[in-house]
Motif scaffolding. Sequence first.
Motif, mmCIF file in Angstrom:
data_model
loop_
_atom_site.group_PDB
_atom_site.id
_atom_site.type_symbol
_atom_site.label_atom_id
_atom_site.label_comp_id
_atom_site.label_asym_id
_atom_site.label_seq_id
_atom_site.Cartn_x
_atom_site.Cartn_y
_atom_site.Cartn_z
ATOM 1 N N SER A 83 0.752 -1.249 -0.100
ATOM 2 C CA SER A 83 -0.108 -0.196 -0.123
ATOM 3 C C SER A 83 0.696 1.203 -0.073
ATOM 4 C CB SER A 83 -0.953 -0.078 1.433
ATOM 5 O OG SER A 83 -0.098 0.092 2.392
ATOM 6 N N ASN A 84 0.267 2.502 -0.258
ATOM 7 C CA ASN A 84 0.897 3.738 -0.324
ATOM 8 C C ASN A 84 -0.247 4.810 0.084
ATOM 9 O OD1 ASN A 84 3.417 3.317 -1.708
ATOM 10 N ND2 ASN A 84 2.105 2.772 -3.593
ATOM 11 N N TYR A 85 0.453 5.672 0.790
ATOM 12 C CA TYR A 85 -0.280 6.703 1.514
ATOM 13 C C TYR A 85 -0.426 8.049 0.665
ATOM 14 C CZ TYR A 85 -1.665 10.110 5.140
ATOM 15 O OH TYR A 85 -2.461 11.117 6.061
ATOM 16 N N TYR A 86 -1.913 8.193 0.127
ATOM 17 C CA TYR A 86 -2.323 9.452 -0.517
ATOM 18 C C TYR A 86 -3.350 10.350 0.330
ATOM 19 C CZ TYR A 86 0.419 8.049 -4.467
ATOM 20 O OH TYR A 86 1.755 7.777 -5.537
ATOM 21 N N PRO A 87 -3.117 10.922 1.432
ATOM 22 C CA PRO A 87 -3.997 11.707 2.055
ATOM 23 C C PRO A 87 -4.762 12.709 1.299
ATOM 24 C CG PRO A 87 -1.696 12.844 2.331
ATOM 25 C CD PRO A 87 -1.480 11.388 1.654
ATOM 26 N N GLY A 88 -6.294 12.654 1.350
ATOM 27 C CA GLY A 88 -7.114 13.320 0.676
ATOM 28 C C GLY A 88 -7.492 12.765 -0.715
ATOM 29 N N ILE A 89 -6.632 11.864 -1.088
ATOM 30 C CA ILE A 89 -6.829 10.988 -2.478
ATOM 31 C C ILE A 89 -7.298 9.651 -2.293
ATOM 32 C CG2 ILE A 89 -5.917 10.766 -4.712
ATOM 33 C CD1 ILE A 89 -3.915 13.034 -4.053
ATOM 34 N N LEU A 90 -6.712 8.926 -1.780
ATOM 35 C CA LEU A 90 -6.958 7.653 -1.878
ATOM 36 C C LEU A 90 -7.160 7.208 -0.251
ATOM 37 C CD1 LEU A 90 -4.537 5.758 -4.188
ATOM 38 C CD2 LEU A 90 -6.889 6.412 -4.538
ATOM 39 N N SER A 91 -6.540 7.777 0.812
ATOM 40 C CA SER A 91 -6.620 7.797 2.025
ATOM 41 C C SER A 91 -6.997 8.974 2.725
ATOM 42 C CB SER A 91 -5.312 7.283 2.626
ATOM 43 O OG SER A 91 -4.595 6.241 1.766
ATOM 44 N N GLY A 92 -7.825 8.985 3.857
ATOM 45 C CA GLY A 92 -8.030 9.825 5.008
ATOM 46 C C GLY A 92 -6.683 10.191 5.516
ATOM 47 N N GLN A 93 -6.728 11.564 6.327
ATOM 48 C CA GLN A 93 -5.726 11.925 6.948
ATOM 49 C C GLN A 93 -5.408 10.981 8.251
ATOM 50 O OE1 GLN A 93 -4.921 14.921 4.433
ATOM 51 N NE2 GLN A 93 -3.782 14.511 6.406
ATOM 52 N N ILE A 94 -4.021 10.560 8.273
ATOM 53 C CA ILE A 94 -3.703 9.942 9.250
ATOM 54 C C ILE A 94 -2.445 10.367 10.023
ATOM 55 C CG2 ILE A 94 -2.393 7.488 9.998
ATOM 56 C CD1 ILE A 94 -3.671 6.461 7.450
ATOM 57 N N GLU A 95 -2.732 10.810 11.062
ATOM 58 C CA GLU A 95 -1.931 12.116 11.973
ATOM 59 C C GLU A 95 -0.479 11.328 12.028
ATOM 60 O OE1 GLU A 95 -1.969 14.558 16.111
ATOM 61 O OE2 GLU A 95 -3.576 13.239 15.559
ATOM 62 N N ALA A 96 -0.236 10.048 12.425
ATOM 63 C CA ALA A 96 0.886 9.533 12.880
ATOM 64 C C ALA A 96 1.683 9.511 11.481
ATOM 65 C CB ALA A 96 0.795 8.011 13.275
ATOM 66 N N VAL A 97 1.298 9.280 10.554
ATOM 67 C CA VAL A 97 2.121 9.060 9.151
ATOM 68 C C VAL A 97 2.364 10.773 8.972
ATOM 69 C CG1 VAL A 97 2.170 8.387 6.855
ATOM 70 C CG2 VAL A 97 1.278 6.977 8.630
ATOM 71 N N ASP A 98 1.460 11.698 8.930
ATOM 72 C CA ASP A 98 1.726 13.007 8.577
ATOM 73 C C ASP A 98 2.829 13.575 9.495
ATOM 74 O OD1 ASP A 98 -0.460 13.121 6.955
ATOM 75 O OD2 ASP A 98 -1.771 13.827 8.126
ATOM 76 N N ASN A 99 3.057 13.146 10.603
ATOM 77 C CA ASN A 99 3.938 13.421 11.278
ATOM 78 C C ASN A 99 5.281 12.567 11.448
ATOM 79 O OD1 ASN A 99 2.262 15.300 12.915
ATOM 80 N ND2 ASN A 99 1.605 14.158 14.418
ATOM 81 N N GLY A 100 5.287 12.025 10.567
ATOM 82 C CA GLY A 100 6.482 11.308 9.981
ATOM 83 C C GLY A 100 6.747 10.011 10.208
ATOM 84 N N GLN A 101 5.651 9.168 10.708
ATOM 85 C CA GLN A 101 5.987 7.786 11.003
ATOM 86 C C GLN A 101 6.012 7.128 9.528
ATOM 87 O OE1 GLN A 101 2.783 5.501 13.230
ATOM 88 N NE2 GLN A 101 4.381 4.090 13.756
#
Length: 245
Positions: A90-108
């Motif tokens: 998987s890949n994280y695309y906030p606002g496109i394919l994924s909701g916002q995930i705070e931990a990943v947004d903060n660098g995890q």
Amino acid sequence: MKITVIGAGAIGGNLAAKLSTAGHDVQVADARGPEAIAADVLESGARAVALEESVQGRDVIILSIPFGVAGQLADLFASVPAETVVIDTSNYYPGILSGQIEAVDNGQIESVYTAEQLGRPVVKAWNAALAETQRTRGVPAGTPGRIAIPVAGDSDEARKVAMSLVDDTGFDPYDAGGLADSWRQQPMGPAYCTELTLDELPAALAAADPVKDRAVRDSMLERRAALPADPTLDDVVEMNRAAHR
């Protein structure tokens, strides 16, 4: 090997078909039920199974599910033996394919987050190649210009297993080290969906920059809007390469 692919979308469906063609015993499961799995995914011999029956007695489980939902499978995986190799695509695309995930947004790191949610270690593979690249551009080992795919994981043995399967799907596997370094193959770094060879990939991974790569990722919709109305695979690959020139 006995392999289960969970998720029968563009990536999961392709992997199920390619790995069964390569001679593996492949099961495919989807949260929507076995009836949701397209017939072409099963043409090469893969079998559709119910999700709750899919993880027992398998050597490898490939998660090809939306980023951020692995925690929903934690109970299912609680009884899976520790030696079973689990691969995250998987890949994280906030606002496109994924909701916002705070931990990943903060660098995890994405797959570190997935491993925590799932409750077990994972290997990161096949995430850094477009679905259409995986479907159409796999070639036999030794073919000049063969595209390479990075594989990261903390277990040497699990990483070797994943690399062998990457080879079976038509791509040169590259040992990208531990999971802590898998951020280098996340969107949208120089190694992400740029169709590099085994000789080219190490420099691209080394050139990854978390701040720049996140900005490139977040500009994807704007950059795609500048492509032709019906972009080819080559158009998209060139767009990704151009972002790092």
